[in-house]
Structure formats: structure tokens, C-alpha cells
Design a protein around this motif. Structure first.
Motif, PDB file in Angstrom:
ATOM      1  N   UNK A   1      32.256  29.985  29.266  1.00  0.00           N
ATOM      2  CA  UNK A   1      33.050  28.758  29.262  1.00  0.00           C
ATOM      3  C   UNK A   1      34.503  29.049  28.898  1.00  0.00           C
ATOM      4  N   UNK A   2      34.729  29.877  27.881  1.00  0.00           N
ATOM      5  CA  UNK A   2      36.100  30.231  27.496  1.00  0.00           C
ATOM      6  C   UNK A   2      36.812  31.006  28.611  1.00  0.00           C
ATOM      7  N   UNK A   3      36.080  31.900  29.265  1.00  0.00           N
ATOM      8  CA  UNK A   3      36.690  32.662  30.366  1.00  0.00           C
ATOM      9  C   UNK A   3      37.101  31.731  31.502  1.00  0.00           C
ATOM     10  N   UNK A   4      36.283  30.720  31.794  1.00  0.00           N
ATOM     11  CA  UNK A   4      36.639  29.735  32.824  1.00  0.00           C
ATOM     12  C   UNK A   4      37.833  28.897  32.376  1.00  0.00           C
ATOM     13  N   UNK A   5      37.838  28.492  31.122  1.00  0.00           N
ATOM     14  CA  UNK A   5      38.942  27.702  30.584  1.00  0.00           C
ATOM     15  C   UNK A   5      40.250  28.482  30.623  1.00  0.00           C
ATOM     16  N   UNK A   6      40.175  29.763  30.297  1.00  0.00           N
ATOM     17  CA  UNK A   6      41.372  30.614  30.267  1.00  0.00           C
ATOM     18  C   UNK A   6      41.798  31.088  31.648  1.00  0.00           C
ATOM     19  N   UNK A   7      41.005  30.801  32.670  1.00  0.00           N
ATOM     20  CA  UNK A   7      41.335  31.219  34.032  1.00  0.00           C
ATOM     21  C   UNK A   7      41.274  32.718  34.226  1.00  0.00           C
ATOM     22  N   UNK A   8      40.321  33.374  33.559  1.00  0.00           N
ATOM     23  CA  UNK A   8      40.200  34.837  33.660  1.00  0.00           C
ATOM     24  C   UNK A   8      39.944  35.246  35.104  1.00  0.00           C
ATOM     25  N   UNK A   9      40.514  36.385  35.457  1.00  0.00           N
ATOM     26  CA  UNK A   9      40.329  36.932  36.791  1.00  0.00           C
ATOM     27  C   UNK A   9      39.764  38.332  36.642  1.00  0.00           C
ATOM     28  N   UNK A  10      38.623  38.673  37.183  1.00  0.00           N
ATOM     29  CA  UNK A  10      37.811  37.841  38.061  1.00  0.00           C
ATOM     30  C   UNK A  10      37.085  36.751  37.263  1.00  0.00           C
ATOM     31  N   UNK A  11      36.721  35.686  37.984  1.00  0.00           N
ATOM     32  CA  UNK A  11      35.993  34.589  37.351  1.00  0.00           C
ATOM     33  C   UNK A  11      34.662  35.104  36.813  1.00  0.00           C
TER      34      UNK A  11
END
Length: 194
Positions: free
Chosen positions: A56-66
Motif C-alpha cells: 500500500x505504501x509503495x502504491x501511495x508513493x508511486x514506486x516504480x516498478x509498481x
């Protein structure tokens, strides 16, 4: 620590937006976490919840790759600390509710309040374990220090986010897989902001 403002409507809206933008991933991640937690009688609840938060945090932070569904297993990195946190919380809640049940008329209500109050006090503990690599007790204390000066609004946020996350129970309990990620999204948005 200074008093933290609870941006009630803003956090809920941003959490719902995060959920809508990533619903498929979040639903699958939560489904996997719930199934494995149930199959292990709750033993894996802590690390699986840690994995859900990490995704969830990775999605919120817009991490690449998803992040992908399999990233939920990264929560096992924090197995011991999250396991201990969940065991202590369950034990304190259980003992408290067993004592409160003997109070006529109000016991059940006070037990429910105790459960929500405990959840509120440690609402950011797993986030601290993951992001600050803290042990469970200092993480719980850091969470409490964040919410204590504005406890009642944080309690309100906890209750509303929990209700939104549990709405799926009304659809023969199957719908909880779809609604539970909303809770984590709201908590992740609140954590990032504070």
C-alpha cells in the motif's frame, strides 16, 4: 511531540482515491493475506499485514516498478516484531474484555471501546516497524506518542476507517475482501501525512 492535526475528510478521500486507482492489486494482496492468516490460525497475521502495508505504501508513493501481489511476502522480513505486536495486542484486548464483561450493562460497550482505543494507540506501529526498522514495543510507543495529544479525533478516524473496511461483512462476509483494503489505504495516507 506536538499535537498532530487529524485531517479526517482529506485522509479518507485520499485513501479512497488510492484504493480506486489500485483496487485490483490491493484486493488480491488482501485476499492472499487474509487466507494465509486464517489458514495459520493467525500466526502469519502480523507479517502478512506488514506485507499489505508495504504494498500500500509503495502504491501511495508511486514506486516504480509498481508493486505486485507477490510483494506481500516481503512482510516476512518483519516476522518476529509484527508477530509479537499482534500477540501482545490480542492478549491485552482479550484480558481487558474478559474483565469488563463482568460490569453489568456497560461491559460489552466498554470492551468494544477498549478494542478501538488499543487499535488507535498503535495505529502506526506496524508502519514504524517497517519504515524505521523498530522493535515492536518502541514502535507501539512511537505510535502512541503521535496520537495521544489528539486521541479522540484519531479514535474517530480509526472507527470510521474500520467501518469502511468492514462494510463487506454485510455481503455474506465475502465482500470484506473488496472493502478491507480501504482501511489500509486510509491508514497509509494518515501515516504519510504525520
Amino acid at each position: 511531540m506536538d499535537k498532530v492535526d487529524v485531517k479526517f475528510g482529506e485522509w479518507i478521500q485520499k485513501g479512497l482515491d488510492l484504493y480506486k486507482a489500485n483496487a485490483a492489486t490491493l484486493i488480491l494482496v488482501n485476499l492472499l493475506a487474509m487466507v494465509l492468516s486464517m489458514l495459520t490460525a493467525g500466526v502469519l497475521m502480523g507479517p502478512m499485514f506488514a506485507g499489505v502495508i508495504m504494498v500500500t505504501l509503495a502504491l501511495l508513493d508511486g514506486k516504480d516498478p509498481k508493486p505486485e501481489v507477490g510483494d506481500v511476502f516481503k512482510g516476512f522480513t518483519y516476522f518476529l516484531q509484527t508477530f509479537l505486536l499482534f500477540i501482545v495486542l490480542l492478549a491485552v484486548s482479550f484480558v481487558g474484555q474478559m474483565i469488563l464483561v463482568f460490569i453489568p450493562f456497560l461491559g460489552q460497550l466498554l470492551g468494544t471501546f477498549l478494542a478501538y482505543a488499543l487499535q488507535t494507540a498503535v495505529m502506526f506501529a506496524v508502519f514504524h516497524i517497517i519504515e524505521r526498522n523498530m522493535e515492536f514495543m518502541p514502535a507501539a510507543q512511537a505510535s502512541f506518542h503521535t496520537v495521544k495529544h489528539n486521541f479522540w479525533p484519531f479514535l474517530g478516524l480509526q472507527i470510521v476507517a474500520s467501518i469502511l473496511g468492514m462494510l463487506g461483512v454485510f455481503a455474506c462476509c465475502i465482500g470484506i475482501v473488496i472493502t478491507m483494503p480501504i482501511y489500509t489505504c486510509i491508514m497509509a495516507v494518515a501515516y504519510r501525512d504525520v
